[in-house]
Scaffold this active site. Structure first.
Site, short mmCIF file in Angstrom:
data_model
loop_
_atom_site.label_atom_id
_atom_site.label_comp_id
_atom_site.label_asym_id
_atom_site.label_seq_id
_atom_site.Cartn_x
_atom_site.Cartn_y
_atom_site.Cartn_z
N ALA A 1 66.35 47.02 121.84
CA ALA A 1 66.89 46.75 123.75
C ALA A 1 66.70 44.77 123.14
CB ALA A 1 66.38 47.27 124.46
N ALA A 2 66.19 44.56 121.96
CA ALA A 2 66.10 43.28 121.65
C ALA A 2 67.70 41.89 122.03
CB ALA A 2 65.05 41.95 121.01
N GLY A 3 68.65 43.04 121.22
CA GLY A 3 69.66 42.63 121.20
C GLY A 3 71.29 42.83 122.59
N ASP A 4 70.36 43.89 122.80
CA ASP A 4 71.17 44.44 124.55
C ASP A 4 70.25 42.86 125.29
OD1 ASP A 4 72.38 46.08 122.87
OD2 ASP A 4 70.77 47.72 123.84
P1 ADP Z 1 69.16 43.11 118.10
O1 ADP Z 1 68.53 44.19 118.66
O2 ADP Z 1 70.71 43.41 117.94
O3 ADP Z 1 68.86 43.05 116.19
P2 ADP Z 1 68.10 40.80 117.58
O4 ADP Z 1 66.65 41.61 117.25
O5 ADP Z 1 68.35 39.70 115.96
O6 ADP Z 1 68.86 41.81 118.41
O7 ADP Z 1 67.34 39.57 118.48
C1 ADP Z 1 68.30 39.35 119.37
C2 ADP Z 1 67.35 38.37 120.26
O8 ADP Z 1 66.02 38.14 120.84
C3 ADP Z 1 67.00 37.19 118.92
O9 ADP Z 1 68.14 35.95 118.39
C4 ADP Z 1 65.92 36.05 119.32
O10 ADP Z 1 66.11 35.10 119.90
C5 ADP Z 1 65.01 37.43 120.49
N1 ADP Z 1 64.41 37.87 120.05
C6 ADP Z 1 64.41 39.13 119.36
N2 ADP Z 1 62.58 39.73 118.88
C7 ADP Z 1 62.27 38.93 118.69
C8 ADP Z 1 61.34 38.53 118.22
N3 ADP Z 1 59.84 39.21 117.93
N4 ADP Z 1 60.11 36.90 119.20
C9 ADP Z 1 61.27 36.22 119.50
N5 ADP Z 1 62.78 36.70 120.22
C10 ADP Z 1 63.23 37.35 120.08
#
Ligand code: ADP
Length: 330
Positions: free
Chosen positions: A251-254
């Site tokens: 859910a980082a992307g969400d």
């Molecule tokens: P998804 O969940 O769609 O694969 P990402 O992993 O690229 O999306 O995460 C979206 C954003 O969240 C990234 O551009 C970044 O800014 C932040 N993010 C994700 N993972 C990390 C991490 N391990 N450390 C710091 N920021 C993160």
């Protein structure tokens, strides 16, 4: 005053998750250690992320007539999402069936069920019902593609800033891009859609150009812990990630897209909105789970306040032009 709300058009699921030391082999049964049943679906997650980021947020989506309905509606309500555009349809609420092992490895079967009933007519009704209240529309790809396509077109016609997270990646009609203000794929989604293998900032920029060439105004390729690449016709910028200790990147992307959308709706400059999205994405990785891991506005403020400046790598980027950045917020 410009409308500050967000309209999410997308999926709602009950996320049914079993945790075990290892995943069962084909045909095998293993004993699990834990089990959770929570609100999920990319649409719902983005709506929760936007609401927790401070935007008044409506979710246009469908749930079924079953016990999972109450669970997902309670989840949305508890996070402050407006429920007026959630329809109850015949049949069952969508389900994501997830298995997670001790190392965090998982597999998932998503059964759309009620989500398949989200129609273009419902989208039109929701745009009408929220007119004057919302300035940003958030879209993903867990509801029928025809519905997402129509939402982008109708959202653009209604003057909304249309943000598309093309996940899960799948083929899209070629004429959708002209309606998309901001696209937010991760590396693998960008690669699947553009054919450009995204491994670093330079290849991310190349993939971003594919979207721009087809009519998208602003491409934001997210690179997990490596940050995000922002590309418009005028400028390319690399934003480095906030450094955190990640425990679960679900859910980082969400979190990123929901928080970005809320900031754009509030009238923030694009650069500031990107930073808020990145802070929310980073914070989401510090807590386990999907919707329960989405951060609130105060947490995002605190992270930006302590480390805000460290995310700007401005001129470095990927070596493109350095003129003023185009804002997609209107
Ligand atoms: P998804 O969940 O769609 O694969 P990402 O992993 O690229 O999306 O995460 C979206 C954003 O969240 C990234 O551009 C970044 O800014 C932040 N993010 C994700 N993972 C990390 C991490 N391990 N450390 C710091 N920021 C993160």
């Amino acid at each position: 005053m410009a409308p500050h709300g967000v309209l999410v058009v997308g999926s709602i699921t009950a996320d049914v998750t079993a945790f075990s030391t290892r995943l069962p082999r084909r045909g095998e049964t293993v004993l699990g250690d834990d089990f959770t049943l929570v609100l999920g679906g990319k649409g719902a997650n983005q709506a929760v992320a936007a609401a927790r980021a401070g935007a008044r947020t409506w979710l246009a989506g469908c749930v079924g007539r079953d016990p999972f309905r109450d669970i997902v509606l309670d989840g949305l309500r508890s996070h402050g999402v407006e429920l007026g555009e959630v329809r109850t349809v015949e049949g069952r609420t969508g389900v994501a069936h997830i298995r997670v092992d001790a190392s965090g490895e998982n597999d998932i079967v998503i059964t759309p069920l009620a989500n398949a009933d989200l129609s273009v007519e419902m989208v039109d009704e929701s745009i009408r019902a929220t007119r004057g209240e919302v300035g940003v529309m958030l879209l993903q790809l867990e509801v029928p593609v025809a519905t997402t396509f129509h939402a982008a077109k109708a959202g653009a016609a209604a003057g909304l800033t249309v943000v598309l997270d093309p996940a899960p990646a799948q083929p899209l009609p070629a004429d959708i891009w002209q309606y998309v203000d901001v696209i937010t794929p991760n590396e693998s989604e960008a690669a699947a859609l553009t054919g450009v293998e995204v491994t670093d900032a330079a290849s991310a920029e190349q993939a971003a150009r594919w979207f721009l060439d087809r009519g998208v105004k602003h491409a934001l390729i997210t690179l997990g812990a490596a940050g995000a690449v922002s590309v418009t016709r005028e400028r390319t910028r690399l934003f480095t990630a906030y450094e955190v200790t990640a425990v679960d990147t679900t859910a980082a992307g969400d979190a990123f897209t929901g928080s970005l959308g809320a900031a754009l709706a509030a009238g923030a400059e694009m650069e500031r909105a990107i930073r808020r999205g990145m802070a929310a994405g980073a914070l989401a990785t510090t807590r386990p789970g999907a919707s329960p891991s989405l951060p609130g506005r105060a947490d995002v403020d605190a992270l930006i306040e302590t480390r805000g400046e460290s995310t700007e790598t401005g001129g470095e980027g990927t070596g493109s032009t350095d003129t003023a950045m185009e804002g997609a917020a209107r």
